[in-house]
Each structure stands twice: as structure tokens, then as C-alpha cells.
Enzyme design. Structure first.
Site, PDB file in Angstrom:
ATOM      1  N   HIS A   1      59.436  -5.907 -10.564  1.00 69.38           N
ATOM      2  CA  HIS A   1      60.453  -5.896 -11.606  1.00 69.38           C
ATOM      3  C   HIS A   1      61.047  -7.286 -11.794  1.00 69.38           C
ATOM      4  O   HIS A   1      61.149  -8.057 -10.835  1.00 69.38           O
ATOM      5  CB  HIS A   1      61.581  -4.930 -11.232  1.00 69.38           C
ATOM      6  CG  HIS A   1      61.153  -3.507 -11.109  1.00 69.38           C
ATOM      7  ND1 HIS A   1      60.730  -2.965  -9.922  1.00 69.38           N
ATOM      8  CD2 HIS A   1      61.074  -2.522 -12.035  1.00 69.38           C
ATOM      9  CE1 HIS A   1      60.402  -1.690 -10.117  1.00 69.38           C
ATOM     10  NE2 HIS A   1      60.602  -1.396 -11.392  1.00 69.38           N
TER      11      HIS A   1
ATOM     12  N   TYR B   1      64.130  -7.767 -12.210  1.00 72.10           N
ATOM     13  CA  TYR B   1      65.408  -7.818 -11.485  1.00 72.10           C
ATOM     14  C   TYR B   1      65.227  -8.186 -10.013  1.00 72.10           C
ATOM     15  O   TYR B   1      66.195  -8.520  -9.324  1.00 72.10           O
ATOM     16  CB  TYR B   1      66.200  -6.506 -11.619  1.00 72.10           C
ATOM     17  CG  TYR B   1      65.557  -5.272 -11.026  1.00 72.10           C
ATOM     18  CD1 TYR B   1      65.462  -5.079  -9.656  1.00 72.10           C
ATOM     19  CD2 TYR B   1      65.054  -4.275 -11.856  1.00 72.10           C
ATOM     20  CE1 TYR B   1      64.874  -3.955  -9.115  1.00 72.10           C
ATOM     21  CE2 TYR B   1      64.464  -3.137 -11.339  1.00 72.10           C
ATOM     22  CZ  TYR B   1      64.376  -2.978  -9.965  1.00 72.10           C
ATOM     23  OH  TYR B   1      63.785  -1.861  -9.447  1.00 72.10           O
ATOM     24  N   GLU B   2      63.988  -8.131  -9.524  1.00 73.38           N
ATOM     25  CA  GLU B   2      63.739  -8.567  -8.147  1.00 73.38           C
ATOM     26  C   GLU B   2      63.600 -10.090  -8.080  1.00 73.38           C
ATOM     27  O   GLU B   2      63.425 -10.650  -7.002  1.00 73.38           O
ATOM     28  CB  GLU B   2      62.471  -7.897  -7.608  1.00 73.38           C
ATOM     29  CG  GLU B   2      62.659  -6.405  -7.386  1.00 73.38           C
ATOM     30  CD  GLU B   2      61.340  -5.658  -7.217  1.00 73.38           C
ATOM     31  OE1 GLU B   2      61.205  -4.946  -6.215  1.00 73.38           O
ATOM     32  OE2 GLU B   2      60.460  -5.782  -8.092  1.00 73.38           O
TER      33      GLU B   2
ATOM     34  N   ALA C   1      60.897   5.548 -14.781  1.00 76.05           N
ATOM     35  CA  ALA C   1      62.120   6.342 -14.774  1.00 76.05           C
ATOM     36  C   ALA C   1      63.076   5.652 -15.742  1.00 76.05           C
ATOM     37  O   ALA C   1      63.102   4.434 -15.822  1.00 76.05           O
ATOM     38  CB  ALA C   1      62.710   6.352 -13.374  1.00 76.05           C
TER      39      ALA C   1
HETATM   40  N1  HPA Z   1      69.487   2.687 -16.761  1.00 74.46           N
HETATM   41  C1  HPA Z   1      68.522   1.787 -16.528  1.00 74.46           C
HETATM   42  N2  HPA Z   1      67.431   2.066 -15.834  1.00 74.46           N
HETATM   43  C2  HPA Z   1      67.297   3.311 -15.347  1.00 74.46           C
HETATM   44  C3  HPA Z   1      68.278   4.293 -15.555  1.00 74.46           C
HETATM   45  C4  HPA Z   1      69.435   3.955 -16.309  1.00 74.46           C
HETATM   46  O1  HPA Z   1      70.346   4.775 -16.535  1.00 74.46           O
HETATM   47  N3  HPA Z   1      67.827   5.429 -14.945  1.00 74.46           N
HETATM   48  C5  HPA Z   1      66.623   5.127 -14.386  1.00 74.46           C
HETATM   49  N4  HPA Z   1      66.300   3.851 -14.624  1.00 74.46           N
END
Ligand code: HPA
Length: 302
Positions: free
Chosen positions: A112, A114-115, A142
């Protein structure tokens, strides 16, 4: 040699500062053309002939990898200058094996932004797979539900995206045979989307559809940001997938993406967000997503 005593002193004193010393992050590396070619070669060496279809499994969705028959696997870290996988629930391996009547390549766990990884690294496994012969990629992730009608546990067919990550894996020198300005009009292949819809009906899996907004993270959004995303046309928000989609499209690979809505995004419903909740809902809904992915793979190999 010109001496810069002031600069030298500043550097030495910064190195001694506790802030710098507690940082574990290595310098941000970029994936080169040689890395991509070398990675494709190693993928063939380790896993045999590379299947034409690839599945990328996101957080908590790795279970499908265990269903592969006759699988051969290699850690991502052995395919290129990739770090060992980061977040819990991420395994960071690539496998080739039989699933739902055909041979598929499965990437379980991803990198990612963000990592702290460079976007070329985040998109690296997809670029290596494409260079090795993959022509169709099914990505899962997700995501938070921005559309208030989405129940946690829903599966969303991604129809389009908003790239709000401030990064793009194609920044820098253009790869040979790739356009400088790849078209993104039909990034999510219309025929594959149609196939996914009919497979969902056949499998009895309810499917919603919409726009995936990719943000950098790792903090979840504020309620104000979620209202902004809704106003921009987003139905779901997540922190992955888009770099891989952009790299895949640049390489001419067909893309299908499915988001597991693990939670209502911040402020959409009462309560606060937790990563544990995201993983738990992901785990509960994973069998339905797996069933849908298998049905799609069956249809692709038919
Ligand atoms: N925001 C961002 N990324 C996510 C979320 C969320 O609510 N749920 C799972 N990944």
C-alpha cells in the site's frame, strides 16, 4: 572537493536526533524496467507457465489462496525489490494453481502507498504478472461504504474510480510499448462487468455497483471527507487497488474489481471505525466473495 561545513554539521546532528534513529523505514525504492523483466523471468522459473488470469486478494480475503490445487508459490519479496508484507492479514505471496476449472495466478497480500512504498512498488506485482503474460486481472479489496444504502458485508462491483491518492504508478519514464497517456474511459472492462453480474445472479450473491474512491490513508476519513467523497460521486472508499488498475490498463490488461464493503464510512452511520471491525466483517463475508470469484473464474475458463 568543496566543503560545506555548515551542512555537514547539520547532517551529523540530525543523524543523532532520536526522531531519526527510531525510524525503521528504508529509503523509498522505485521499480525499474529491469526489475519488471527480471521479476517476470523469476515468476516463470518459480511457478512454471504463467496463467493468463490473475486474482489479487486484499485484506482478510486470502482464504481463496488455500483452495488452489497443485499450487506452487513464491514470496513477493523474491520477485523483485519488494519488502516483506506489512499489515496483519497480508501474506505477500504469489501462487499459481488450479481453481474453478482453470489455472490462475493469485497474489495474496499487497503493498500500500500508506506503508510508504513508491507507487511503482505498489503496482509492481501486477506489472510483473502482465510482463509474464497475464491478460485479465480480478482485484478485490475491503472498502468503506460511502453510499448510505450499502450494508456492511455487501459486495460492490467497481464501475469506475476516483484517484485521490495524489500518486500514479506511471509517473516517471514511460515503459516500452506503453502509451504515455493511457485511456481510462473503460478501465473496468464492460464485458467483464457484465460477466460478473450474470455470475452473481447464478451464484445467488447479491451485488451492488458503484464508484471506488482511492485515498492515501492510513487514517480513516473524517465525516466531512466522506461527505465530500459522496458529493464527488463515490460509493465506496478504500486505500488500494487504483495503482494496480492504472498499471494494468497501461499494459493493456483487462480489469475487474470487487470491493467488500466492510463498514459504513465515517459519519454515514453512528459509531466509530476500527481495523478489527473491517477484518471481522471481511472474514464473515469472505465465503460469499470467494464463491463469486470462483463462479467468475469458472465462466472465464469455460
Ligand atoms: N475507509 C478507507 N478504507 C477502508 C475503509 C474505510 O472506511 N474500510 C475498509 N477500508
Amino acid at each position: 572537493m568543496v566543503r560545506w561545513p555548515g551542512v555537514h554539521r547539520t547532517f551529523r546532528s540530525r543523524r543523532r536526533s532520536p526522531l531519526i534513529e527510531t525510524t525503521q523505514d528504508p529509503p523509498r525504492a522505485r521499480l525499474t524496467e529491469a526489475d519488471i523483466r527480471g521479476g517476470a523471468e523469476r515468476l516463470r522459473e518459480r511457478l512454471g507457465p504463467v496463467p493468463r488470469t490473475m486474482v489479487v486478494l486484499g485484506s482478510g480475503l486470502g482464504g481463496l489462496a488455500d483452495a488452489l490445487e497443485g499450487a506452487r508459490a513464491t514470496p513477493l519479496a523474491e520477485l523483485g525489490p519488494f519488502p516483506p508484507a506489512g499489515v496483519e492479514g497480508h501474506r505477500g505471496v504469489v501462487l499459481a494453481g488450479d481453481l474453478a476449472g482453470g489455472r490462475v495466478l493469485v497474489q495474496s497480500g499487497r503493498f500500500h502507498l500508506y506503508e510508504g512504498h513508491d507507487p511503482t512498488v505498489v503496482a509492481g506485482p501486477v506489472r510483473i504478472a502482465a510482463a509474464a503474460g497475464v491478460r485479465t486481472i480480478l482485484l478485490t479489496n475491503a472498502a468503506g461504504g460511502v453510499n448510505p444504502a450499502f450494508e456492511p458485508g455487501s459486495i460492490m462491483l467497481v464501475e469506475d474510480h476516483l484517484n485521490l491518492q495524489g500518486e500514479n504508478p506511471l509517473v516517471g519514464s514511460r515503459r516500452p510499448d506503453e502509451p504515455r497517456f493511457p485511456d481510462m474511459t473503460e478501465a473496468y472492462d464492460p464485458a467483464l462487468r457484465e460477466l460478473a453480474r450474470s455470475c452473481a445472479t447464478r451464484a445467488g450473491v447479491e451485488l451492488v455497483a458503484g464508484v471506488y474512491a482511492a485515498v492515501l490513508g492510513p487514517s480513516y476519513e473524517t465525516p466531512a471527507e466522506v461527505r465530500m467523497l459522496r458529493a464527488l460521486g463515490a460509493d465506496a472508499v478504500g486505500m488500494s487497488t487504483v495503482p494496480e488498475v492504472i498499471a494494468a490498463r497501461a499494459a493493456g490488461v483487462r480489469v475487474l474489481a470487487l470491493s467488500l464493503i466492510t463498514n459504513a464510512a465515517a459519519g454515514v452511520r453512528p459509531g466509530v471505525l476500527s481495523h478489527e471491525e473491517v477484518l471481522e466483517v471481511g472474514e464473515r463475508a469472505a465465503p460469499r466473495l470467494s464463491l463469486l470469484v470462483r463462479t467468475i473464474l469458472e465462466a472465464l475458463s469455460a
